[in-house]
Design a protein around this motif. Structure first.
Motif, PDB file in Angstrom:
ATOM      1  N   VAL A  73       0.744  -1.199  -0.007  1.00  0.00           N
ATOM      2  CA  VAL A  73       0.218   0.048   0.149  1.00  0.00           C
ATOM      3  C   VAL A  73       1.028   1.324   0.025  1.00  0.00           C
ATOM      4  CG1 VAL A  73      -0.222  -0.102   2.468  1.00  0.00           C
ATOM      5  CG2 VAL A  73      -1.905   1.060   1.184  1.00  0.00           C
ATOM      6  N   ARG A  74       0.473   2.248  -0.769  1.00  0.00           N
ATOM      7  CA  ARG A  74       1.272   3.302  -1.022  1.00  0.00           C
ATOM      8  C   ARG A  74       0.358   4.476  -1.095  1.00  0.00           C
ATOM      9  NH1 ARG A  74      -0.502   4.645  -5.074  1.00  0.00           N
ATOM     10  NH2 ARG A  74       0.940   5.998  -5.465  1.00  0.00           N
ATOM     11  N   GLY A  75       1.057   5.780  -1.148  1.00  0.00           N
ATOM     12  CA  GLY A  75       0.322   7.120  -1.223  1.00  0.00           C
ATOM     13  C   GLY A  75      -0.069   7.541   0.033  1.00  0.00           C
ATOM     14  N   ALA A  76       0.252   8.928   0.172  1.00  0.00           N
ATOM     15  CA  ALA A  76       0.315   9.456   1.725  1.00  0.00           C
ATOM     16  C   ALA A  76      -1.251   9.040   2.413  1.00  0.00           C
ATOM     17  CB  ALA A  76       0.307  11.003   1.492  1.00  0.00           C
ATOM     18  N   PRO A  77      -2.299   9.447   2.040  1.00  0.00           N
ATOM     19  CA  PRO A  77      -3.483   9.216   2.680  1.00  0.00           C
ATOM     20  C   PRO A  77      -3.741   7.796   3.073  1.00  0.00           C
ATOM     21  CG  PRO A  77      -4.092  11.000   1.111  1.00  0.00           C
ATOM     22  CD  PRO A  77      -2.622  10.303   0.809  1.00  0.00           C
ATOM     23  N   HIS A  89       1.604  13.237 -12.447  1.00  0.00           N
ATOM     24  CA  HIS A  89       2.623  12.320 -12.076  1.00  0.00           C
ATOM     25  C   HIS A  89       2.468  11.338 -10.816  1.00  0.00           C
ATOM     26  CE1 HIS A  89       7.032  11.812 -12.439  1.00  0.00           C
ATOM     27  NE2 HIS A  89       7.066  11.728 -11.202  1.00  0.00           N
ATOM     28  N   CYS A  90       3.048  10.026 -11.113  1.00  0.00           N
ATOM     29  CA  CYS A  90       2.784   9.125  -9.940  1.00  0.00           C
ATOM     30  C   CYS A  90       1.171   8.681  -9.887  1.00  0.00           C
ATOM     31  CB  CYS A  90       3.239   9.693  -8.518  1.00  0.00           C
ATOM     32  SG  CYS A  90       3.503   8.342  -7.318  1.00  0.00           S
ATOM     33  N   ASN A  91       1.031   8.108  -8.854  1.00  0.00           N
ATOM     34  CA  ASN A  91      -0.418   7.766  -8.764  1.00  0.00           C
ATOM     35  C   ASN A  91      -0.999   8.488  -7.351  1.00  0.00           C
ATOM     36  OD1 ASN A  91      -2.424   5.855  -6.898  1.00  0.00           O
ATOM     37  ND2 ASN A  91      -3.047   6.020  -9.200  1.00  0.00           N
ATOM     38  N   SER A 143       7.865   3.033   9.264  1.00  0.00           N
ATOM     39  CA  SER A 143       7.576   2.495   8.323  1.00  0.00           C
ATOM     40  C   SER A 143       7.895   3.212   6.817  1.00  0.00           C
ATOM     41  CB  SER A 143       6.229   1.914   8.211  1.00  0.00           C
ATOM     42  OG  SER A 143       5.321   2.846   8.058  1.00  0.00           O
ATOM     43  N   ARG A 144       7.582   4.469   6.958  1.00  0.00           N
ATOM     44  CA  ARG A 144       8.046   5.388   5.851  1.00  0.00           C
ATOM     45  C   ARG A 144       8.361   6.852   6.226  1.00  0.00           C
ATOM     46  NH1 ARG A 144       5.266   4.914   0.085  1.00  0.00           N
ATOM     47  NH2 ARG A 144       7.470   5.699  -0.573  1.00  0.00           N
ATOM     48  N   PRO A 145       9.456   7.564   5.616  1.00  0.00           N
ATOM     49  CA  PRO A 145       9.253   8.759   6.537  1.00  0.00           C
ATOM     50  C   PRO A 145       8.779  10.173   5.902  1.00  0.00           C
ATOM     51  CG  PRO A 145      11.299   8.300   5.220  1.00  0.00           C
ATOM     52  CD  PRO A 145      10.316   7.275   4.923  1.00  0.00           C
ATOM     53  N   GLY A 165      -9.496   9.358  -4.501  1.00  0.00           N
ATOM     54  CA  GLY A 165      -8.170   9.933  -4.830  1.00  0.00           C
ATOM     55  C   GLY A 165      -7.946  11.631  -4.763  1.00  0.00           C
ATOM     56  N   THR A 166      -6.955  12.082  -4.977  1.00  0.00           N
ATOM     57  CA  THR A 166      -6.797  13.522  -4.782  1.00  0.00           C
ATOM     58  C   THR A 166      -6.585  14.131  -6.087  1.00  0.00           C
ATOM     59  OG1 THR A 166      -4.378  13.332  -4.238  1.00  0.00           O
ATOM     60  CG2 THR A 166      -5.685  13.410  -2.459  1.00  0.00           C
ATOM     61  N   ALA A 167      -5.239  13.896  -6.718  1.00  0.00           N
ATOM     62  CA  ALA A 167      -5.227  14.432  -8.040  1.00  0.00           C
ATOM     63  C   ALA A 167      -6.290  13.737  -9.106  1.00  0.00           C
ATOM     64  CB  ALA A 167      -3.680  14.149  -8.692  1.00  0.00           C
ATOM     65  N   GLY A 185      -0.429  15.075  -6.659  1.00  0.00           N
ATOM     66  CA  GLY A 185      -0.584  14.918  -5.265  1.00  0.00           C
ATOM     67  C   GLY A 185       0.425  15.280  -4.409  1.00  0.00           C
ATOM     68  N   ALA A 186       0.281  15.073  -3.133  1.00  0.00           N
ATOM     69  CA  ALA A 186       1.547  15.666  -2.268  1.00  0.00           C
ATOM     70  C   ALA A 186       1.447  14.677  -1.039  1.00  0.00           C
ATOM     71  CB  ALA A 186       1.238  16.978  -1.749  1.00  0.00           C
ATOM     72  N   ASP A 187       2.965  14.482  -0.672  1.00  0.00           N
ATOM     73  CA  ASP A 187       3.125  13.479   0.591  1.00  0.00           C
ATOM     74  C   ASP A 187       3.168  14.305   1.714  1.00  0.00           C
ATOM     75  OD1 ASP A 187       4.130  11.666  -1.632  1.00  0.00           O
ATOM     76  OD2 ASP A 187       3.905  10.572   0.074  1.00  0.00           O
ATOM     77  N   ARG A 188       3.682  15.766   1.619  1.00  0.00           N
ATOM     78  CA  ARG A 188       3.780  16.668   2.634  1.00  0.00           C
ATOM     79  C   ARG A 188       4.054  17.985   2.111  1.00  0.00           C
ATOM     80  NH1 ARG A 188       7.035  16.118   8.350  1.00  0.00           N
ATOM     81  NH2 ARG A 188       7.176  13.738   7.405  1.00  0.00           N
ATOM     82  N   LEU A 201       7.127   3.052 -11.160  1.00  0.00           N
ATOM     83  CA  LEU A 201       6.094   2.914 -12.362  1.00  0.00           C
ATOM     84  C   LEU A 201       4.645   3.206 -11.889  1.00  0.00           C
ATOM     85  CD1 LEU A 201       7.873   0.318 -14.502  1.00  0.00           C
ATOM     86  CD2 LEU A 201       8.198   2.728 -14.539  1.00  0.00           C
ATOM     87  N   GLN A 202       4.526   4.020 -10.779  1.00  0.00           N
ATOM     88  CA  GLN A 202       3.026   4.117 -10.247  1.00  0.00           C
ATOM     89  C   GLN A 202       2.076   4.745 -11.333  1.00  0.00           C
ATOM     90  OE1 GLN A 202       5.807   4.994  -8.772  1.00  0.00           O
ATOM     91  NE2 GLN A 202       5.879   4.978  -6.435  1.00  0.00           N
ATOM     92  N   GLY A 203       2.588   5.480 -12.185  1.00  0.00           N
ATOM     93  CA  GLY A 203       1.878   6.074 -13.286  1.00  0.00           C
ATOM     94  C   GLY A 203       1.501   5.274 -14.392  1.00  0.00           C
ATOM     95  N   LEU A 256      -6.427   4.376  -5.338  1.00  0.00           N
ATOM     96  CA  LEU A 256      -5.283   3.310  -4.821  1.00  0.00           C
ATOM     97  C   LEU A 256      -4.333   4.262  -3.902  1.00  0.00           C
ATOM     98  CD1 LEU A 256      -4.151   1.836  -8.379  1.00  0.00           C
ATOM     99  CD2 LEU A 256      -5.303   0.347  -6.013  1.00  0.00           C
ATOM    100  N   ALA A 257      -4.228   5.494  -3.893  1.00  0.00           N
ATOM    101  CA  ALA A 257      -3.225   6.358  -2.956  1.00  0.00           C
ATOM    102  C   ALA A 257      -3.982   6.872  -1.811  1.00  0.00           C
ATOM    103  CB  ALA A 257      -2.555   7.191  -3.810  1.00  0.00           C
ATOM    104  N   THR A 258      -5.183   6.479  -1.740  1.00  0.00           N
ATOM    105  CA  THR A 258      -6.083   7.336  -0.571  1.00  0.00           C
ATOM    106  C   THR A 258      -7.014   6.146  -0.062  1.00  0.00           C
ATOM    107  OG1 THR A 258      -7.704   7.858  -2.391  1.00  0.00           O
ATOM    108  CG2 THR A 258      -6.001   9.314  -1.818  1.00  0.00           C
ATOM    109  N   ALA A 287       6.443  18.282  -1.094  1.00  0.00           N
ATOM    110  CA  ALA A 287       7.033  17.424  -1.171  1.00  0.00           C
ATOM    111  C   ALA A 287       6.015  16.250  -1.932  1.00  0.00           C
ATOM    112  CB  ALA A 287       7.313  16.592   0.201  1.00  0.00           C
ATOM    113  N   ASN A 288       6.423  15.644  -3.174  1.00  0.00           N
ATOM    114  CA  ASN A 288       5.785  14.565  -3.610  1.00  0.00           C
ATOM    115  C   ASN A 288       6.696  13.660  -4.553  1.00  0.00           C
ATOM    116  OD1 ASN A 288       3.246  13.339  -4.498  1.00  0.00           O
ATOM    117  ND2 ASN A 288       3.431  14.073  -6.450  1.00  0.00           N
ATOM    118  N   LYS A 289       6.095  12.453  -5.185  1.00  0.00           N
ATOM    119  CA  LYS A 289       7.123  11.636  -5.861  1.00  0.00           C
ATOM    120  C   LYS A 289       8.115  12.171  -6.800  1.00  0.00           C
ATOM    121  CE  LYS A 289       6.923   8.218  -5.690  1.00  0.00           C
ATOM    122  NZ  LYS A 289       8.048   7.554  -4.706  1.00  0.00           N
ATOM    123  N   VAL A 290       9.262  11.900  -6.650  1.00  0.00           N
ATOM    124  CA  VAL A 290      10.588  12.484  -7.395  1.00  0.00           C
ATOM    125  C   VAL A 290      10.032  12.431  -8.832  1.00  0.00           C
ATOM    126  CG1 VAL A 290      11.636   9.898  -7.891  1.00  0.00           C
ATOM    127  CG2 VAL A 290      12.930  12.205  -7.757  1.00  0.00           C
TER     128      VAL A 290
END
Ligand code: MRU
Length: 351
Positions: A46-50, A159-161, A91-93, A171-173, A238-241, A198-200, A165-167, A249-252
């Protein structure tokens, strides 16, 4: 719109759609304790900030249910849960939603200090279920607000997802995309493939195709020429922080997209709930950026793409300076520059 669920709470365990295997396999991973939940987050089941915020909350509930059996009161339970909380936090920073969700649950434990441990654990479970439901509602609100900035016929690059799936769902974006489609707009999405994970290519394409929303995957490096050719009307990510000054901050790979959008006069929007804004972080320089394992860059689906032992760097996120952001689309409305003021106001209104 979607009939599938990224995260399902089943009372004694958590069911996660295994995002590492999409799009070729739709399989589940079941988590029965906090450790399994933390591992699922670290390993990107599972990934994506929310989504990782909601998942971590359920991980703490699993631990609380087990540890409540040892008896005592809510205060004792809170103490016993500290190692589980720490493991989940670590688990993730980068995504602040993880800390946000665990802090919300900690507040419940503080309030329930005098209750029995089992009553406190039950209150924790209700709070986690509420977080899950609130995130879906927040994303739908983002979708409604975001739809207003999407032209009637739009080619939107993401960009990214930052989707369902990320919430917790919607979704946000991609919530903005869904909101615009529900408002009757014609939206075609260009999805950056998003090297190296390859999230996108895998996830954004998968979930938009499930909803019959037109999506075209491009190599990340193709964005510049497509923008120059006039094939992109707006960017939404979207955003992670998000720091208090609006740095994101979001996906590189997000930062280069923002620079390109500025160069080509294309509006660059960020869509995120208030739970992704970290008011304690003054600007993006202090946001911890996760460095993931080298194999993600050295290999593609287990096939080596660099000489054996090649030195690689794998920062998983980057920071886009707020000056490149046209607006932040949140669940409480659209925040515009100067972000230090609009973000402070959004938090003050919520108090
Ligand atoms: O490493 P990931 O896949 O967890 O990164 C996810 C992103 O960068 C998303 O854009 C972000 O978390 C927003 S999700 C709504």
């Amino acid at each position: 719109m979607s009939s599938w669920e990224p995260i399902t709470w089943r009372g004694d365990h958590l069911r996660l759609l295994d995002q590492r295997r999409l799009p070729t396999e739709e399989t589940d991973v079941l988590c029965r304790d906090a450790s399994e939940t933390a591992t699922a987050i670290t390993d990107m089941v599972v990934r994506g900030a929310p989504a990782i915020g909601v998942t971590a909350a359920y991980g703490l509930v699993l631990a609380a249910k087990t540890r409540a059996a040892e008896g005592g009161d809510g205060a004792a339970l809170r103490e016993r849960l500290q190692p589980d909380r720490r493991e989940l936090l670590d688990s993730r920073p980068t995504a602040v939603n993880l800390r946000w969700a665990l802090d919300r649950l900690d507040l419940i434990l503080e309030e329930r200090a005098a209750d029995s441990a089992s009553e406190a654990a039950a209150a924790l479970e209700s709070a986690a279920v509420a977080l899950h439901e609130d995130d879906i509602a927040a994303n739908r609100a983002i979708g409604r607000h975001g739809a207003t900035v999407v032209p009637d016929e739009a080619r939107l690059l993401t960009h990214c997802n930052a989707g369902a799936l990320a919430t917790a769902g919607y979704g946000t974006a991609l919530g903005v995309v869904r909101g615009a489609v529900e408002a009757g707009k014609k939206v075609a999405v260009l999805a950056d493939e998003t090297r190296p994970f390859l999230q996108g290519a895998r996830l954004t394409a998968w979930e938009l195709m499930k909803d019959d929303i037109p999506v075209t995957v491009i190599a990340d490096v193709a964005a510049a020429s497509l923008m120059r050719a006039g094939e992109v009307d707006l960017v939404v990510v979207g955003a992670d922080r998000i720091a208090a000054n609006g740095d994101v901050a979001n996906k590189v790979g997000t930062y280069p997209v923002a620079v390109l959008a500025r160069e080509h006069g294309i509006p660059f929007y960020v869509a995120a709930p208030l739970s992704t804004i970290d008011p304690t972080m003054p600007d993006g320089d202090g946001i911890p950026i996760e460095e993931r394992g080298p194999e993600e860059v050295r290999e593609c689906f287990g096939v080596p793409v660099t000489p054996e032992g090649a030195a690689v760097r794998n920062p998983a996120f980057d920071v886009t300076p707020s000056a490149l952001v046209k607006a932040i689309i949140t669940d409480v409305g659209i925040l515009e520059p100067p972000f230090t003021e609009s973000i402070a106001r959004a938090f003050a209104d919520g108090d």
